[in-house]
Write a protein that holds these residues in place. Structure first.
Motif, PDB file in Angstrom:
ATOM      1  N   ILE A 197      59.284  88.139  34.748  1.00  0.00           N
ATOM      2  CA  ILE A 197      58.765  89.507  34.675  1.00  0.00           C
ATOM      3  C   ILE A 197      59.792  90.431  35.322  1.00  0.00           C
ATOM      4  CG2 ILE A 197      56.886  91.047  35.347  1.00  0.00           C
ATOM      5  CD1 ILE A 197      55.042  88.555  35.293  1.00  0.00           C
ATOM      6  N   MET A 198      60.366  91.322  34.511  1.00  0.00           N
ATOM      7  CA  MET A 198      61.534  92.098  34.911  1.00  0.00           C
ATOM      8  C   MET A 198      61.229  93.580  35.097  1.00  0.00           C
ATOM      9  SD  MET A 198      63.956  90.342  32.007  1.00  0.00           S
ATOM     10  CE  MET A 198      65.398  91.322  32.362  1.00  0.00           C
ATOM     11  N   PRO A 199      61.799  94.206  36.127  1.00  0.00           N
ATOM     12  CA  PRO A 199      61.686  95.660  36.285  1.00  0.00           C
ATOM     13  C   PRO A 199      62.671  96.344  35.341  1.00  0.00           C
ATOM     14  CG  PRO A 199      63.066  94.791  38.004  1.00  0.00           C
ATOM     15  CD  PRO A 199      62.610  93.598  37.192  1.00  0.00           C
ATOM     16  N   LEU A 200      62.471  97.618  35.103  1.00  0.00           N
ATOM     17  CA  LEU A 200      63.403  98.375  34.271  1.00  0.00           C
ATOM     18  C   LEU A 200      63.196  99.874  34.486  1.00  0.00           C
ATOM     19  CD1 LEU A 200      61.448  99.503  31.739  1.00  0.00           C
ATOM     20  CD2 LEU A 200      61.617  97.121  31.081  1.00  0.00           C
ATOM     21  N   LEU A 201      64.152 100.636  33.988  1.00  0.00           N
ATOM     22  CA  LEU A 201      64.027 102.098  34.032  1.00  0.00           C
ATOM     23  C   LEU A 201      63.639 102.661  32.679  1.00  0.00           C
ATOM     24  CD1 LEU A 201      66.882 103.414  36.339  1.00  0.00           C
ATOM     25  CD2 LEU A 201      64.442 103.861  36.554  1.00  0.00           C
ATOM     26  N   ALA A 202      64.120 102.023  31.601  1.00  0.00           N
ATOM     27  CA  ALA A 202      63.797 102.506  30.256  1.00  0.00           C
ATOM     28  C   ALA A 202      63.812 101.326  29.290  1.00  0.00           C
ATOM     29  CB  ALA A 202      64.809 103.563  29.805  1.00  0.00           C
ATOM     30  N   PHE A 203      63.047 101.478  28.204  1.00  0.00           N
ATOM     31  CA  PHE A 203      63.030 100.466  27.150  1.00  0.00           C
ATOM     32  C   PHE A 203      62.793 101.165  25.821  1.00  0.00           C
ATOM     33  CE2 PHE A 203      58.605 101.055  28.211  1.00  0.00           C
ATOM     34  CZ  PHE A 203      57.919 100.915  27.009  1.00  0.00           C
ATOM     35  N   ASP A 204      63.143 100.487  24.719  1.00  0.00           N
ATOM     36  CA  ASP A 204      62.860 101.051  23.402  1.00  0.00           C
ATOM     37  C   ASP A 204      62.050 100.053  22.575  1.00  0.00           C
ATOM     38  OD1 ASP A 204      64.598  99.166  22.305  1.00  0.00           O
ATOM     39  OD2 ASP A 204      66.206 100.591  21.902  1.00  0.00           O
ATOM     40  N   GLN A 205      61.744 100.431  21.340  1.00  0.00           N
ATOM     41  CA  GLN A 205      60.866  99.622  20.490  1.00  0.00           C
ATOM     42  C   GLN A 205      61.535  98.349  19.967  1.00  0.00           C
ATOM     43  OE1 GLN A 205      59.753 101.849  17.020  1.00  0.00           O
ATOM     44  NE2 GLN A 205      61.850 102.552  16.634  1.00  0.00           N
ATOM     45  N   HIS A 206      62.827  98.160  20.264  1.00  0.00           N
ATOM     46  CA  HIS A 206      63.551  96.969  19.811  1.00  0.00           C
ATOM     47  C   HIS A 206      63.750  95.945  20.928  1.00  0.00           C
ATOM     48  CE1 HIS A 206      64.312  99.068  16.085  1.00  0.00           C
ATOM     49  NE2 HIS A 206      64.809 100.079  16.761  1.00  0.00           N
ATOM     50  N   GLY A 207      63.242  96.237  22.122  1.00  0.00           N
ATOM     51  CA  GLY A 207      63.399  95.305  23.235  1.00  0.00           C
ATOM     52  C   GLY A 207      64.636  95.539  24.075  1.00  0.00           C
ATOM     53  N   SER A 208      65.357  96.611  23.808  1.00  0.00           N
ATOM     54  CA  SER A 208      66.499  96.945  24.658  1.00  0.00           C
ATOM     55  C   SER A 208      65.968  97.522  25.967  1.00  0.00           C
ATOM     56  CB  SER A 208      67.417  97.961  23.970  1.00  0.00           C
ATOM     57  OG  SER A 208      67.956  97.390  22.795  1.00  0.00           O
ATOM     58  N   ARG A 209      66.716  97.292  27.043  1.00  0.00           N
ATOM     59  CA  ARG A 209      66.267  97.638  28.387  1.00  0.00           C
ATOM     60  C   ARG A 209      67.402  98.273  29.168  1.00  0.00           C
ATOM     61  NH1 ARG A 209      67.682  94.764  32.805  1.00  0.00           N
ATOM     62  NH2 ARG A 209      66.320  94.863  34.645  1.00  0.00           N
ATOM     63  N   VAL A 210      67.061  99.284  29.964  1.00  0.00           N
ATOM     64  CA  VAL A 210      67.997  99.853  30.930  1.00  0.00           C
ATOM     65  C   VAL A 210      67.458  99.521  32.309  1.00  0.00           C
ATOM     66  CG1 VAL A 210      68.909 101.980  31.938  1.00  0.00           C
ATOM     67  CG2 VAL A 210      68.781 101.746  29.459  1.00  0.00           C
ATOM     68  N   GLY A 211      68.278  98.814  33.105  1.00  0.00           N
ATOM     69  CA  GLY A 211      67.865  98.456  34.461  1.00  0.00           C
ATOM     70  C   GLY A 211      68.241  99.536  35.456  1.00  0.00           C
ATOM     71  N   MET A 212      68.230  99.169  36.721  1.00  0.00           N
ATOM     72  CA  MET A 212      68.516 100.126  37.786  1.00  0.00           C
ATOM     73  C   MET A 212      70.005 100.450  37.889  1.00  0.00           C
ATOM     74  SD  MET A 212      65.692 101.082  39.260  1.00  0.00           S
ATOM     75  CE  MET A 212      66.042 101.571  40.944  1.00  0.00           C
ATOM     76  N   GLY A 213      70.850  99.614  37.275  1.00  0.00           N
ATOM     77  CA  GLY A 213      72.280  99.907  37.296  1.00  0.00           C
ATOM     78  C   GLY A 213      73.111  98.866  38.023  1.00  0.00           C
ATOM     79  N   GLY A 214      72.461  97.921  38.712  1.00  0.00           N
ATOM     80  CA  GLY A 214      73.209  96.893  39.439  1.00  0.00           C
ATOM     81  C   GLY A 214      73.662  95.735  38.565  1.00  0.00           C
ATOM     82  N   GLY A 215      73.013  95.551  37.419  1.00  0.00           N
ATOM     83  CA  GLY A 215      73.387  94.491  36.493  1.00  0.00           C
ATOM     84  C   GLY A 215      72.975  93.088  36.908  1.00  0.00           C
ATOM     85  N   TYR A 216      72.079  92.964  37.899  1.00  0.00           N
ATOM     86  CA  TYR A 216      71.702  91.639  38.410  1.00  0.00           C
ATOM     87  C   TYR A 216      71.014  90.777  37.346  1.00  0.00           C
ATOM     88  CZ  TYR A 216      72.770  93.791  42.875  1.00  0.00           C
ATOM     89  OH  TYR A 216      73.403  94.437  43.895  1.00  0.00           O
ATOM     90  N   TYR A 217      70.071  91.364  36.613  1.00  0.00           N
ATOM     91  CA  TYR A 217      69.360  90.592  35.586  1.00  0.00           C
ATOM     92  C   TYR A 217      70.280  90.275  34.412  1.00  0.00           C
ATOM     93  CZ  TYR A 217      64.884  91.098  37.942  1.00  0.00           C
ATOM     94  OH  TYR A 217      63.869  91.012  38.855  1.00  0.00           O
ATOM     95  N   ASP A 218      71.125  91.215  34.019  1.00  0.00           N
ATOM     96  CA  ASP A 218      72.057  90.966  32.912  1.00  0.00           C
ATOM     97  C   ASP A 218      73.014  89.817  33.255  1.00  0.00           C
ATOM     98  OD1 ASP A 218      71.028  92.903  31.214  1.00  0.00           O
ATOM     99  OD2 ASP A 218      72.306  94.478  32.032  1.00  0.00           O
TER     100      ASP A 218
END
Length: 197
Positions: free
Chosen positions: A125-146
Protein backbone atom coordinates in the motif's frame (compact mmCIF):
# COMPACT_ATOMS: atom_id res chain seq x y z
CA UNK A 1 4.12 17.46 -18.18
CA UNK A 2 7.33 19.50 -17.94
CA UNK A 3 9.59 19.28 -14.85
CA UNK A 4 8.38 22.76 -13.86
CA UNK A 5 4.71 21.73 -14.18
CA UNK A 6 5.41 18.62 -12.13
CA UNK A 7 7.07 20.71 -9.43
CA UNK A 8 4.07 23.04 -9.30
CA UNK A 9 1.66 20.08 -9.17
CA UNK A 10 3.57 18.60 -6.24
CA UNK A 11 3.51 21.94 -4.39
CA UNK A 12 -0.21 22.43 -5.02
CA UNK A 13 -1.20 18.94 -3.89
CA UNK A 14 1.04 19.03 -0.80
CA UNK A 15 -0.58 22.32 0.20
CA UNK A 16 -4.08 20.96 -0.44
CA UNK A 17 -3.40 17.86 1.65
CA UNK A 18 -1.94 19.84 4.54
CA UNK A 19 -4.96 22.15 4.54
CA UNK A 20 -7.41 19.30 5.21
CA UNK A 21 -8.93 19.41 8.71
CA UNK A 22 -7.95 16.52 10.99
CA UNK A 23 -11.59 15.39 11.10
CA UNK A 24 -11.70 14.99 7.30
CA UNK A 25 -8.41 13.07 7.29
CA UNK A 26 -9.58 10.65 9.97
CA UNK A 27 -12.88 10.15 8.17
CA UNK A 28 -10.97 9.35 4.95
CA UNK A 29 -8.80 6.85 6.83
CA UNK A 30 -11.86 5.01 8.16
CA UNK A 31 -13.54 4.97 4.72
CA UNK A 32 -10.55 3.50 2.90
CA UNK A 33 -10.19 0.81 5.59
CA UNK A 34 -13.87 -0.14 5.16
CA UNK A 35 -13.49 -0.32 1.37
CA UNK A 36 -10.24 -2.27 1.54
CA UNK A 37 -11.77 -4.80 3.95
CA UNK A 38 -14.18 -5.86 1.17
CA UNK A 39 -11.45 -6.36 -1.46
CA UNK A 40 -10.21 -9.86 -2.29
CA UNK A 41 -6.64 -8.62 -2.63
CA UNK A 42 -6.69 -7.60 1.05
CA UNK A 43 -8.57 -10.66 2.29
CA UNK A 44 -6.10 -13.01 0.58
CA UNK A 45 -2.90 -11.13 1.51
CA UNK A 46 -0.87 -12.46 4.45
CA UNK A 47 2.11 -10.07 4.18
CA UNK A 48 1.14 -6.40 3.80
CA UNK A 49 3.52 -3.48 3.43
CA UNK A 50 2.03 -0.10 4.37
CA UNK A 51 3.30 3.38 5.21
CA UNK A 52 2.73 5.38 8.39
CA UNK A 53 1.09 8.66 7.40
CA UNK A 54 3.30 11.64 8.30
CA UNK A 55 2.92 14.33 5.63
CA UNK A 56 -0.83 14.76 5.18
CA UNK A 57 -1.40 11.46 3.34
CA UNK A 58 -4.57 9.45 3.87
CA UNK A 59 -4.15 8.08 7.44
CA UNK A 60 -3.31 4.38 7.55
CA UNK A 61 -4.00 3.66 11.25
CA UNK A 62 -7.41 2.06 10.61
CA UNK A 63 -5.96 -0.26 7.94
CA UNK A 64 -3.07 -1.27 10.20
CA UNK A 65 -5.45 -2.00 13.09
CA UNK A 66 -7.67 -4.04 10.78
CA UNK A 67 -4.73 -6.07 9.48
CA UNK A 68 -3.38 -6.77 12.97
CA UNK A 69 -6.85 -7.75 14.19
CA UNK A 70 -7.10 -10.25 11.33
CA UNK A 71 -3.64 -11.60 12.25
CA UNK A 72 -2.03 -10.49 9.02
CA UNK A 73 1.69 -9.68 8.97
CA UNK A 74 1.98 -5.90 8.77
CA UNK A 75 5.26 -4.38 7.57
CA UNK A 76 6.37 -0.74 7.73
CA UNK A 77 9.02 0.76 5.43
CA UNK A 78 12.55 1.55 6.49
CA UNK A 79 15.01 3.41 4.23
CA UNK A 80 18.30 1.57 3.72
CA UNK A 81 21.23 4.00 3.91
CA UNK A 82 23.37 1.92 1.57
CA UNK A 83 21.17 2.27 -1.54
CA UNK A 84 18.17 4.44 -0.51
CA UNK A 85 15.76 1.57 -1.19
CA UNK A 86 13.00 0.49 1.16
CA UNK A 87 13.08 -2.65 3.26
CA UNK A 88 10.08 -3.85 5.24
CA UNK A 89 9.91 -4.46 8.99
CA UNK A 90 7.17 -6.64 10.50
CA UNK A 91 5.49 -5.06 13.53
CA UNK A 92 3.38 -6.72 16.20
CA UNK A 93 0.32 -5.42 18.02
CA UNK A 94 2.29 -4.39 21.13
CA UNK A 95 4.86 -2.46 19.12
CA UNK A 96 2.06 -0.70 17.24
CA UNK A 97 0.15 0.21 20.41
CA UNK A 98 3.29 1.49 22.17
CA UNK A 99 4.52 3.38 19.08
CA UNK A 100 8.04 2.01 19.41
CA UNK A 101 9.50 3.71 16.35
CA UNK A 102 12.47 5.95 15.61
CA UNK A 103 12.16 9.17 13.63
CA UNK A 104 13.96 9.31 10.29
CA UNK A 105 15.73 12.56 9.34
CA UNK A 106 13.02 13.15 6.70
CA UNK A 107 10.35 13.16 9.42
CA UNK A 108 8.62 9.79 9.16
CA UNK A 109 8.52 7.11 11.85
CA UNK A 110 10.44 3.88 11.22
CA UNK A 111 10.66 0.56 13.04
CA UNK A 112 14.13 -0.22 14.42
CA UNK A 113 14.47 -3.93 13.57
CA UNK A 114 15.99 -5.53 10.49
CA UNK A 115 13.72 -5.59 7.46
CA UNK A 116 12.96 -7.91 4.55
CA UNK A 117 12.81 -7.41 0.78
CA UNK A 118 9.68 -6.16 -0.95
CA UNK A 119 9.65 -9.56 -2.73
CA UNK A 120 8.20 -11.13 0.41
CA UNK A 121 5.08 -8.94 0.39
CA UNK A 122 1.73 -9.90 -1.16
CA UNK A 123 0.24 -6.40 -0.97
CA UNK A 124 2.07 -3.06 -0.97
CA UNK A 125 0.00 0.00 0.00
CA UNK A 126 1.79 3.07 -1.35
CA UNK A 127 1.48 6.81 -0.63
CA UNK A 128 1.41 9.27 -3.52
CA UNK A 129 0.82 12.88 -4.47
CA UNK A 130 -1.01 12.35 -7.76
CA UNK A 131 -2.36 9.54 -9.92
CA UNK A 132 -4.18 9.19 -13.23
CA UNK A 133 -6.69 6.77 -14.74
CA UNK A 134 -3.89 4.61 -16.22
CA UNK A 135 -2.18 3.79 -12.92
CA UNK A 136 0.64 6.29 -13.25
CA UNK A 137 1.75 7.77 -9.92
CA UNK A 138 3.66 10.81 -8.72
CA UNK A 139 5.36 10.27 -5.36
CA UNK A 140 6.80 12.76 -2.91
CA UNK A 141 9.94 13.18 -5.00
CA UNK A 142 12.46 10.99 -3.15
CA UNK A 143 12.09 8.06 -5.55
CA UNK A 144 12.19 5.45 -2.74
CA UNK A 145 9.30 3.34 -4.07
CA UNK A 146 10.48 3.61 -7.69
CA UNK A 147 13.99 2.41 -6.74
CA UNK A 148 12.61 -0.39 -4.57
CA UNK A 149 10.24 -1.65 -7.27
CA UNK A 150 12.60 -1.16 -10.22
CA UNK A 151 12.73 -4.88 -11.02
CA UNK A 152 9.54 -6.91 -11.28
CA UNK A 153 8.05 -7.88 -7.93
CA UNK A 154 5.03 -9.98 -7.05
CA UNK A 155 3.57 -7.51 -4.53
CA UNK A 156 0.22 -6.06 -5.63
CA UNK A 157 0.74 -2.28 -5.79
CA UNK A 158 -2.14 -0.33 -4.29
CA UNK A 159 -2.02 3.47 -4.21
CA UNK A 160 -3.83 5.25 -1.38
CA UNK A 161 -5.04 8.81 -2.00
CA UNK A 162 -7.72 11.43 -1.58
CA UNK A 163 -10.07 11.82 -4.54
CA UNK A 164 -8.73 15.31 -5.38
CA UNK A 165 -5.30 13.80 -6.07
CA UNK A 166 -6.47 12.34 -9.39
CA UNK A 167 -5.26 14.23 -12.44
CA UNK A 168 -6.14 13.78 -16.09
CA UNK A 169 -2.83 12.41 -17.37
CA UNK A 170 0.70 11.81 -16.08
CA UNK A 171 3.54 11.13 -18.51
CA UNK A 172 5.31 8.04 -17.24
CA UNK A 173 9.10 8.04 -17.22
CA UNK A 174 11.00 4.74 -17.70
CA UNK A 175 11.81 4.60 -13.95
CA UNK A 176 8.25 5.36 -12.78
CA UNK A 177 6.60 2.34 -11.22
CA UNK A 178 2.86 2.00 -12.00
CA UNK A 179 0.04 0.98 -9.68
CA UNK A 180 -2.16 -2.09 -9.96
CA UNK A 181 -5.06 -0.23 -8.33
CA UNK A 182 -6.00 2.94 -6.48
CA UNK A 183 -8.05 3.26 -3.30
CA UNK A 184 -9.71 6.55 -2.33
CA UNK A 185 -12.49 7.38 0.15
CA UNK A 186 -15.01 7.12 -2.71
CA UNK A 187 -13.87 3.93 -4.42
CA UNK A 188 -11.47 1.22 -5.55
CA UNK A 189 -10.25 1.12 -9.18
CA UNK A 190 -8.01 -1.44 -10.89
CA UNK A 191 -5.60 -0.63 -13.71
CA UNK A 192 -5.44 -3.87 -15.68
CA UNK A 193 -2.96 -2.67 -18.25
CA UNK A 194 -0.99 -0.32 -16.01
CA UNK A 195 2.36 -2.07 -16.43
CA UNK A 196 2.13 -2.12 -20.22
CA UNK A 197 1.87 1.62 -20.81
Amino acid sequence: MTPEQLKLLRQQLRKQRRALPQRIRQQAGRKVAQRLHRQAVFRQARHIGIYLSAFGEVPTQAIIKLGLKQQKNIYLPQIRNVDQKLQWVCINRQQWQNRRFSIHRLGMHEPRQRGISVNRLNLLIMPLLAFDQHGSRVGMGGGYYDRTLWKKHKAYRLGLAYDFQQVEYLKRQPWDQPLDAILTPSGFSSFRSAKNL
